[in-house]
Design an enzyme around this catalytic site. Structure first.
Site, short mmCIF file in Angstrom:
data_model
loop_
_atom_site.label_atom_id
_atom_site.label_comp_id
_atom_site.label_asym_id
_atom_site.label_seq_id
_atom_site.Cartn_x
_atom_site.Cartn_y
_atom_site.Cartn_z
N ASP A 139 65.59 21.83 -3.84
CA ASP A 139 64.62 21.56 -4.52
C ASP A 139 63.75 22.64 -4.98
OD1 ASP A 139 63.41 22.44 -2.27
OD2 ASP A 139 62.34 20.80 -1.88
N LYS B 29 70.66 16.39 -5.95
CA LYS B 29 69.86 16.87 -4.80
C LYS B 29 69.73 15.74 -3.76
CE LYS B 29 65.46 16.69 -4.84
NZ LYS B 29 63.99 16.77 -5.15
#
Length: 212
Positions: A138, A120
């Protein structure tokens, strides 16, 4: 959800916010990288408070590395998990200096080799700093993608792959920011603000709420 709905969803999000930006404060790819490392399980507001103290003093791999773990910890101690984050940041600075001439690498593989940088974080840096077509999933994006039906998936990698496939090409570069902001301010975790939602009529969530 069909392609026409997705097209209209992102058309509206683009119309409302043509140039979406991250809420993390930064002025270089390196500052963004450090801010994203610090942001794990922390708010952007909290990270910005810490970096507003840190960056005027040290905002390069050389200057932050020179602070050492204890020195850096003093600037970021208001952030959760600051001890482990300080160790990761100092080690990241060392690796950037030793292997990348102090520059932030522009590939996912090289970024993920840095301490505290997962998929991420790497995707955020590649998309936001270097404007590459990546999708950083997320908790907000995972929730919005599943709840609306835009890109349902059992895990973040599955959602990421579906978003890369399903988001209309002309909106892909900024989709990460629109979805995060939508999840942060409208499609809230505990109770979505459906009555205030720009895409309520297109969303496939079965338990819509009113804003009363």
């Amino acid at each position: 959800m069909n392609a026409a709905k997705r097209q209209e969803i992102f058309r509206r999000l683009h119309e409302d916010n043509p140039e979406p930006k991250t809420e993390l404060a930064y002025s270089s790819p390196f500052e963004l990288l450090i801010a994203v490392i610090l942001s794990a399980q922390s708010t952007d507001v909290g990270v910005n408070k810490a970096t507003s103290r840190l960056y005027p003093v040290a905002n390069t791999p050389q200057t932050i590395y020179a602070l050492g773990v204890e020195g850096l910890s003093e600037y970021i101690k208001t952030i959760g998990l600051f001890n482990s984050k300080a160790r990761n940041v100092i080690e990241t600075c060392r690796l950037l200096l030793e292997h990348h001439a102090g520059e932030v690498p522009q590939t996912r593989e090289a970024l993920e080799a840095l301490p505290g940088v997962g998929r991420k974080t790497a995707n955020v840096v590649l998309n936001t700093a270097f404007r590459q077509l990546t999708m950083a999933v997320d908790t907000h994006i995972f929730r919005v993608s599943n709840r609306t039906g835009i890109a349902p998936g059992k895990n973040v990698v599955e959602v990421e792959q579906k978003l890369m496939k399903f988001v209309p090409r002309q909106y892909l570069l900024d989709a990460h920011h629109w979805l995060i902001l939508h999840g942060r301010y409208v499609c809230l975790a505990r109770r979505p603000r459906c009555g205030s939602c720009r895409i309520e009529d297109l969303c496939e969530y079965k338990h819509k709420t009113s804003d009363d």
